[in-house]
Motif scaffolding. Structure first.
Motif, PDB file in Angstrom:
ATOM      1  N   ASN A 162      76.678  24.258 106.627  1.00  0.00           N
ATOM      2  CA  ASN A 162      75.389  24.317 105.946  1.00  0.00           C
ATOM      3  C   ASN A 162      75.187  22.988 105.249  1.00  0.00           C
ATOM      4  O   ASN A 162      76.022  22.579 104.446  1.00  0.00           O
ATOM      5  CB  ASN A 162      75.379  25.446 104.914  1.00  0.00           C
ATOM      6  N   ILE A 163      74.085  22.326 105.569  1.00  0.00           N
ATOM      7  CA  ILE A 163      73.844  20.984 105.047  1.00  0.00           C
ATOM      8  C   ILE A 163      74.024  20.953 103.531  1.00  0.00           C
ATOM      9  O   ILE A 163      73.539  21.819 102.822  1.00  0.00           O
ATOM     10  CB  ILE A 163      72.413  20.529 105.414  1.00  0.00           C
ATOM     11  N   ARG A 164      74.776  19.961 103.071  1.00  0.00           N
ATOM     12  CA  ARG A 164      74.984  19.825 101.626  1.00  0.00           C
ATOM     13  C   ARG A 164      74.509  18.463 101.164  1.00  0.00           C
ATOM     14  O   ARG A 164      75.312  17.587 100.836  1.00  0.00           O
ATOM     15  CB  ARG A 164      76.471  19.948 101.293  1.00  0.00           C
ATOM     16  N   LEU A 165      73.208  18.274 101.149  1.00  0.00           N
ATOM     17  CA  LEU A 165      72.657  17.025 100.631  1.00  0.00           C
ATOM     18  C   LEU A 165      72.113  17.284  99.231  1.00  0.00           C
ATOM     19  O   LEU A 165      71.865  18.425  98.853  1.00  0.00           O
ATOM     20  CB  LEU A 165      71.512  16.545 101.529  1.00  0.00           C
ATOM     21  N   PHE A 166      71.931  16.216  98.460  1.00  0.00           N
ATOM     22  CA  PHE A 166      71.253  16.354  97.180  1.00  0.00           C
ATOM     23  C   PHE A 166      69.758  16.266  97.475  1.00  0.00           C
ATOM     24  O   PHE A 166      69.230  15.183  97.726  1.00  0.00           O
ATOM     25  CB  PHE A 166      71.716  15.276  96.207  1.00  0.00           C
ATOM     26  N   ALA A 167      69.113  17.438  97.453  1.00  0.00           N
ATOM     27  CA  ALA A 167      67.743  17.566  97.974  1.00  0.00           C
ATOM     28  C   ALA A 167      66.753  16.649  97.269  1.00  0.00           C
ATOM     29  O   ALA A 167      65.833  16.115  97.891  1.00  0.00           O
ATOM     30  CB  ALA A 167      67.289  19.019  97.863  1.00  0.00           C
ATOM     31  N   ASN A 168      66.944  16.446  95.957  1.00  0.00           N
ATOM     32  CA  ASN A 168      65.963  15.666  95.188  1.00  0.00           C
ATOM     33  C   ASN A 168      66.314  14.187  95.109  1.00  0.00           C
ATOM     34  O   ASN A 168      65.607  13.414  94.477  1.00  0.00           O
ATOM     35  CB  ASN A 168      65.839  16.230  93.768  1.00  0.00           C
ATOM     36  N   MET A 169      67.411  13.813  95.732  1.00  0.00           N
ATOM     37  CA  MET A 169      67.769  12.396  95.734  1.00  0.00           C
ATOM     38  C   MET A 169      67.293  11.756  97.026  1.00  0.00           C
ATOM     39  O   MET A 169      67.106  12.429  98.044  1.00  0.00           O
ATOM     40  CB  MET A 169      69.280  12.237  95.566  1.00  0.00           C
ATOM     41  N   SER A 170      67.111  10.436  96.985  1.00  0.00           N
ATOM     42  CA  SER A 170      66.655   9.733  98.183  1.00  0.00           C
ATOM     43  C   SER A 170      67.782   9.682  99.212  1.00  0.00           C
ATOM     44  O   SER A 170      68.953   9.930  98.892  1.00  0.00           O
ATOM     45  CB  SER A 170      66.219   8.313  97.826  1.00  0.00           C
ATOM     46  N   ALA A 171      67.405   9.332 100.442  1.00  0.00           N
ATOM     47  CA  ALA A 171      68.407   9.211 101.501  1.00  0.00           C
ATOM     48  C   ALA A 171      69.473   8.190 101.109  1.00  0.00           C
ATOM     49  O   ALA A 171      70.676   8.437 101.242  1.00  0.00           O
ATOM     50  CB  ALA A 171      67.732   8.810 102.810  1.00  0.00           C
ATOM     51  N   ILE A 172      69.022   7.035 100.590  1.00  0.00           N
ATOM     52  CA  ILE A 172      69.970   5.992 100.172  1.00  0.00           C
ATOM     53  C   ILE A 172      70.917   6.514  99.087  1.00  0.00           C
ATOM     54  O   ILE A 172      72.132   6.307  99.155  1.00  0.00           O
ATOM     55  CB  ILE A 172      69.205   4.747  99.634  1.00  0.00           C
ATOM     56  N   GLU A 173      70.351   7.206  98.106  1.00  0.00           N
ATOM     57  CA  GLU A 173      71.199   7.715  97.018  1.00  0.00           C
ATOM     58  C   GLU A 173      72.234   8.707  97.533  1.00  0.00           C
ATOM     59  O   GLU A 173      73.378   8.735  97.070  1.00  0.00           O
ATOM     60  CB  GLU A 173      70.326   8.377  95.939  1.00  0.00           C
ATOM     61  N   ASN A 174      71.834   9.510  98.512  1.00  0.00           N
ATOM     62  CA  ASN A 174      72.797  10.451  99.092  1.00  0.00           C
ATOM     63  C   ASN A 174      73.969   9.724  99.743  1.00  0.00           C
ATOM     64  O   ASN A 174      75.110  10.165  99.663  1.00  0.00           O
ATOM     65  CB  ASN A 174      72.106  11.356 100.115  1.00  0.00           C
ATOM     66  N   ILE A 175      73.681   8.595 100.366  1.00  0.00           N
ATOM     67  CA  ILE A 175      74.766   7.826 100.992  1.00  0.00           C
ATOM     68  C   ILE A 175      75.629   7.154  99.923  1.00  0.00           C
ATOM     69  O   ILE A 175      76.852   7.092 100.057  1.00  0.00           O
ATOM     70  CB  ILE A 175      74.195   6.773 101.960  1.00  0.00           C
ATOM     71  N   LEU A 176      74.985   6.682  98.857  1.00  0.00           N
ATOM     72  CA  LEU A 176      75.741   6.017  97.789  1.00  0.00           C
ATOM     73  C   LEU A 176      76.775   6.956  97.173  1.00  0.00           C
ATOM     74  O   LEU A 176      77.842   6.521  96.755  1.00  0.00           O
ATOM     75  CB  LEU A 176      74.786   5.494  96.702  1.00  0.00           C
ATOM     76  N   VAL A 177      76.455   8.247  97.157  1.00  0.00           N
ATOM     77  CA  VAL A 177      77.422   9.224  96.651  1.00  0.00           C
ATOM     78  C   VAL A 177      78.703   9.143  97.479  1.00  0.00           C
ATOM     79  O   VAL A 177      79.813   9.184  96.960  1.00  0.00           O
ATOM     80  CB  VAL A 177      76.836  10.659  96.714  1.00  0.00           C
ATOM     81  N   GLY A 178      78.540   8.984  98.796  1.00  0.00           N
ATOM     82  CA  GLY A 178      79.703   8.886  99.679  1.00  0.00           C
ATOM     83  C   GLY A 178      80.455   7.576  99.525  1.00  0.00           C
ATOM     84  O   GLY A 178      81.661   7.522  99.715  1.00  0.00           O
ATOM     85  N   GLU A 179      79.712   6.523  99.188  1.00  0.00           N
ATOM     86  CA  GLU A 179      80.362   5.208  99.044  1.00  0.00           C
ATOM     87  C   GLU A 179      81.130   5.089  97.740  1.00  0.00           C
ATOM     88  O   GLU A 179      82.002   4.250  97.600  1.00  0.00           O
ATOM     89  CB  GLU A 179      79.299   4.085  99.074  1.00  0.00           C
ATOM     90  N   HIS A 180      80.750   5.928  96.793  1.00  0.00           N
ATOM     91  CA  HIS A 180      81.270   5.776  95.454  1.00  0.00           C
ATOM     92  C   HIS A 180      82.791   5.720  95.411  1.00  0.00           C
ATOM     93  O   HIS A 180      83.383   4.948  94.661  1.00  0.00           O
ATOM     94  CB  HIS A 180      80.763   6.925  94.575  1.00  0.00           C
ATOM     95  N   SER A 181      83.425   6.515  96.284  1.00  0.00           N
ATOM     96  CA  SER A 181      84.889   6.568  96.263  1.00  0.00           C
ATOM     97  C   SER A 181      85.515   5.220  96.626  1.00  0.00           C
ATOM     98  O   SER A 181      86.680   4.983  96.379  1.00  0.00           O
ATOM     99  CB  SER A 181      85.382   7.648  97.226  1.00  0.00           C
ATOM    100  N   ARG A 182      84.720   4.345  97.243  1.00  0.00           N
ATOM    101  CA  ARG A 182      85.254   3.043  97.658  1.00  0.00           C
ATOM    102  C   ARG A 182      85.000   1.944  96.627  1.00  0.00           C
ATOM    103  O   ARG A 182      85.475   0.830  96.772  1.00  0.00           O
ATOM    104  CB  ARG A 182      84.613   2.596  98.979  1.00  0.00           C
ATOM    105  N   MET A 183      84.189   2.215  95.596  1.00  0.00           N
ATOM    106  CA  MET A 183      83.838   1.148  94.657  1.00  0.00           C
ATOM    107  C   MET A 183      84.917   1.007  93.590  1.00  0.00           C
ATOM    108  O   MET A 183      85.535   1.973  93.185  1.00  0.00           O
ATOM    109  CB  MET A 183      82.469   1.438  94.033  1.00  0.00           C
ATOM    110  N   ARG A 184      85.132  -0.210  93.146  1.00  0.00           N
ATOM    111  CA  ARG A 184      86.294  -0.467  92.305  1.00  0.00           C
ATOM    112  C   ARG A 184      86.000  -0.512  90.808  1.00  0.00           C
ATOM    113  O   ARG A 184      86.880  -0.317  89.991  1.00  0.00           O
ATOM    114  CB  ARG A 184      86.965  -1.775  92.744  1.00  0.00           C
ATOM    115  N   ALA A 185      84.750  -0.804  90.443  1.00  0.00           N
ATOM    116  CA  ALA A 185      84.434  -0.942  89.025  1.00  0.00           C
ATOM    117  C   ALA A 185      84.699   0.381  88.292  1.00  0.00           C
ATOM    118  O   ALA A 185      84.433   1.452  88.814  1.00  0.00           O
ATOM    119  CB  ALA A 185      82.969  -1.341  88.856  1.00  0.00           C
ATOM    120  N   ASN A 186      85.237   0.307  87.064  1.00  0.00           N
ATOM    121  CA  ASN A 186      85.488   1.540  86.315  1.00  0.00           C
ATOM    122  C   ASN A 186      84.285   1.864  85.429  1.00  0.00           C
ATOM    123  O   ASN A 186      83.322   1.107  85.348  1.00  0.00           O
ATOM    124  CB  ASN A 186      86.780   1.420  85.494  1.00  0.00           C
TER     125      ASN A 186
END
Ligand code: ADP
Ligand code: MG
Length: 267
Positions: A87-111
């Motif tokens: 079952n699709i689990r997107l953040f419905a009210n966020m933009s497409a880009i923001e939804n992808i950024l959620v996935g990228e977050h685990s790779r970002m280094r800044a604390n």
């Protein structure tokens, strides 16, 4: 032959119900491997054990021979395993880009401290992340739709966005849970070609749960069949289609019509 993912004797029970019953699987690196089976046969539960949503009762999971049984989801992602959901689990009210950024977050280094102060590194990382998200959108065929809210995208596009988000953590292995569910034949065909591109162009090992037999038979190198949580067959598409136990399992669940179509190679 290098094995990417292996399960040995995997078991997951819910009270008295054995949802995954001593499953052994070995998935070769860079292959497309499908798991099929009637509704309720334990396919999604199997994924949930691999991705750390459930802790298996017993058995082992190895990724490139390294034990990973019981690791929490974020550590599984960090190993290079990513997934999409039945079952699709997107953040419905966020933009497409923001939804992808959620996935990228685990790779970002800044604390968080740097993030609050908006240090140059944070700003730089953010810009790079947005740029990468746009490239992923292009790759999945959603160029120009980055600012659209996820809920306003057509259904097929939402499925693609889910895959873009899963790709954002730079996985070497992708677990897709019924990616063509609810799609029309044309969308299904496009998605099938796209899954093959993920393997051919990005070298990603694909584990696929799929109910559409034409998709399964067309793109899988190997197929495993679950029934009541147990693996009842494994082999090439041709071997699976001719297997009496498989046909019986599907007949028993009333889904026999799904297994009959012969292999139709996708162009
Ligand atoms: P599939 O994906 O093959 O349709 P599932 O893995 O979703 O099957 O379910 C396998 C069995 O486990 C089903 O009988 C289902 O009802 C049961 N099940 C799945 N998740 C849970 C849960 N969280 N709690 C209890 N039972 C569950
Ligand atoms: Mg399922």
């Amino acid at each position: 032959m290098t094995v990417a993912l292996e399960t040995r004797g995997l078991v997951k029970t819910f009270g008295g119900l054995t949802a995954v019953n001593v499953v052994d699987l070995a998935i070769r690196e860079h292959s497309i491997f499908s798991v099929i089976g009637p509704n309720g046969s334990g396919k999604t539960t199997f994924y949930n054990c691999i991705t750390g949503f459930y802790e298996p009762d017993s058995g082992e999971i190895l990724f490139f021979e390294k034990p990973m049984t019981g690791l929490p989801p974020d550590q599984v992602t960090a190993l290079g395993i990513s997934r999409t959901y039945q079952n699709i689990r997107l953040f419905a009210n966020m933009s497409a880009i923001e939804n992808i950024l959620v996935g990228e977050h685990s790779r970002m280094r800044a604390n968080w401290f740097e993030a609050i102060l908006l240090t140059p590194r944070v700003v730089r990382e953010e810009k790079a992340a947005v740029e990468k998200a746009r490239q992923l959108l292009n790759f999945v065929g959603l160029a120009g739709l980055g600012d659209q809210q996820a809920r306003n995208l057509p259904y097929g596009a939402q499925r693609r966005l889910e895959i873009a988000r899963a790709l954002a953590s730079q996985p070497t292995m992708l677990l897709l849970d019924e990616p063509t569910a609810g799609m029309n034949p044309n969308e299904t065909h496009e998605m099938t070609l796209f899954i093959r591109r993920l393997r051919d162009e990005l070298g990603i090992t694909i584990l696929l749960i799929e109910h559409d037999m034409r998709v399964v038979m067309g793109i899988s190198e190997r197929i495993a069949v679950l029934d009541y949580g147990a693996k009842i067959a494994e082999g090439t598409p041709a071997e699976i289609q001719g297997n009496p136990r498989v046909i019986e399992a599907y007949l028993g669940s009333g889904a026999a019509s799904g297994i009959k179509p012969v292999v139709r190679q996708l162009e």
